[in-house]
Write an enzyme that holds these catalytic residues in place. Structure first.
Site, mmCIF file in Angstrom:
data_model
loop_
_atom_site.group_PDB
_atom_site.id
_atom_site.type_symbol
_atom_site.label_atom_id
_atom_site.label_comp_id
_atom_site.label_asym_id
_atom_site.label_seq_id
_atom_site.Cartn_x
_atom_site.Cartn_y
_atom_site.Cartn_z
ATOM 1 N N GLU A 1 5.288 -29.098 26.127
ATOM 2 C CA GLU A 1 7.064 -28.361 25.245
ATOM 3 C C GLU A 1 7.430 -29.254 23.857
ATOM 4 O O GLU A 1 8.585 -29.807 24.139
ATOM 5 C CB GLU A 1 7.203 -29.801 26.655
ATOM 6 N N ASP B 1 10.776 -32.581 21.261
ATOM 7 C CA ASP B 1 10.592 -33.011 22.671
ATOM 8 C C ASP B 1 11.285 -32.265 23.943
ATOM 9 O O ASP B 1 12.605 -33.833 24.124
ATOM 10 C CB ASP B 1 9.286 -33.926 22.792
ATOM 11 N N ASN C 1 8.970 -29.396 35.627
ATOM 12 C CA ASN C 1 7.967 -27.985 36.024
ATOM 13 C C ASN C 1 7.105 -28.536 37.434
ATOM 14 O O ASN C 1 7.400 -27.527 38.115
ATOM 15 C CB ASN C 1 6.574 -28.513 34.880
ATOM 16 N N ASP D 1 7.670 -22.290 32.134
ATOM 17 C CA ASP D 1 7.857 -20.902 31.267
ATOM 18 C C ASP D 1 8.475 -20.782 30.851
ATOM 19 O O ASP D 1 9.254 -20.471 29.661
ATOM 20 C CB ASP D 1 6.567 -19.667 31.665
#
Length: 405
Positions: free
Chosen positions: A311, A268, A276, A285
């Site tokens: 993620e 993770d 983000n 991305d």
């Protein structure tokens, strides 16, 4: 071989329509000796009848011509059956050999019957001419296989008998021969036309089958691409969750069956939501793609690296015990921690990830959901320990509180 000769040879057997395999099968039949044995028997019977009526002056020469024809055809047929090559060039050579041998047969048959005809009685003359017409008809009947050799053979035989008949004063043979030739040409033309139509149809059929086969291959390839696309994550180009689930089921089942160790790593990306929100979705991305690439270059071919969702990533490690699995996880952790995401964010930016490892020991059995649950607990233990670290399910002493990413 010059182009003109090739064209002539193609005309011999309709090769511009037929395949080489067809041409060889035709030659197999045409080089058979039995039609010549039958023709020889017919000529020998004519010679016997002629001798009974009145011994011909040239009987020995007639039989010699017949013997030469039979021996020659037997020798050529033997050489054909024992040929050393079946190449395209060899096919052209044997087509020419057959044409020459067919012409030789027609000339020798004509000589054999003509020598009997020279001093034959009226009764014998009719028999000789009838046998000659039968031989011409037999040659014409095979003209659909090799038009020019058949016409050459029949033409030499018929012209020899015609010249001798006219020389003996049988002028009526001229119009009769013309009618017979016209009939034979129409017959041969029809046979050739039917065969060429059949060969064209077969060629078109083969072409359509080839196109169908090509279309099937393209469809199969498209289906394979579609299947790969359905099992591939569009962002990272890694196998997706569906691929992961299938692989986990099959690989774990194998490990249980064979009593082999099996490990799983859940990954993770730490504080990805904050990353983000700070740098934007495009940078997010780019971050996930960079993480995927970094891990993909550091796992073995036997491992299955997949995007688990959002993620999160997962790695399946067949035939891998707990110690080796932790080594792999640590290697991946260092690879992610060493990433420079400046190209995505515009500033020097790093990222880290937490790793949870679970292992099915050798000779033990485990279920998919059990292993997933253990890896998930180890992952949250890593997050609870401050993130950017590796934890193994076997080392957990107590249930760790779950923290948000």
């Amino acid at each position: 071989m010059p182009a003109t000769s090739n064209y002539i040879l193609q005309s011999v057997i309709g090769r511009e329509f037929g395949s080489e395999r067809y041409c060889w099968s035709v030659l197999d039949d045409l080089f058979s000796i039995w039609p010549h044995l039958l023709a020889g028997a017919a000529i020998a019977l004519v010679a016997l009848q002629t001798t009974i009526i009145a011994e011909p002056a040239y009987l020995q020469w007639s039989m010699a011509a017949l013997a030469i024809q039979l021996v020659g055809r037997f020798a050529v047929g033997y050489a054909y059956r024992h040929r050393s090559s079946s190449s395209s060039e060899a096919l052209n050579r044997w087509l020419m050999v057959f044409w020459i041998s067919a012409g030789g047969s027609g000339a020798l048959w004509g000589a054999s019957l003509g020598l009997l005809l020279l001093d034959a009685s009226s009764e014998a003359t009719v028999t000789i001419l009838v046998v000659g017409c039968i031989l011409v008809q037999s040659a014409s009947a095979r003209a659909y296989m090799t038009p020019m050799p058949a016409l050459t053979q029949a033409g030499l035989l018929l012209s020899t008998l015609l010249m001798i008949s006219v020389a003996k004063g049988h002028l009526l043979m001229l119009p009769l021969t013309a009618i017979f030739v016209a009939f034979q040409l129409a017959y041969v033309s029809r046979l050739i036309g039917l065969r060429l139509s059949q060969m064209k149809a077969e060629t078109e059929k083969d072409g359509l089958l080839g196109e169908l086969e090509l279309a099937n291959r393209e469809l199969s390839s498209a289906n394979e691409r579609l299947a790969r696309h359905a099992l591939t994550d569009g962002l990272t180009a890694l196998p997706n969750r569906r691929h992961f689930d299938r692989s986990l089921s099959s690989l774990l089942d194998r490990a249980n069956r064979l009593g082999l160790p099996f490990s799983m790593i859940l990954v993770d990306v730490d504080h990805f939501k904050r990353f983000n929100d700070t740098h934007g979705h495009l940078a997010g991305d780019a971050c996930l793609r960079a993480v995927a690439t970094a891990m993909a270059t550091r796992v073995d071919d036997s491992h299955v690296l997949a995007r688990y969702g959002g993620e999160e990533f997962a790695v399946l490690l067949p035939d891998t015990d707990a110690c080796k699995a932790q080594e792999v996880a640590e290697r991946l952790r260092q690879a992610i921690a060493g990433l420079d995401l400046a190209a995505a964010t515009g500033t020097a930016t790093s990222i880290s990830a937490s790793f949870g490892v679970a292992t099915k020991p050798a000779r033990d059995a485990a279920k998919d959901e059990t292993l997933l649950s253990e890896a998930d607990e180890a992952l949250y233990a890593a997050k609870g320990a401050g993130r950017n670290c590796v934890r193994h399910a076997s080392d957990l002493s107590r249930q760790q509180p779950r923290l948000e990413a």
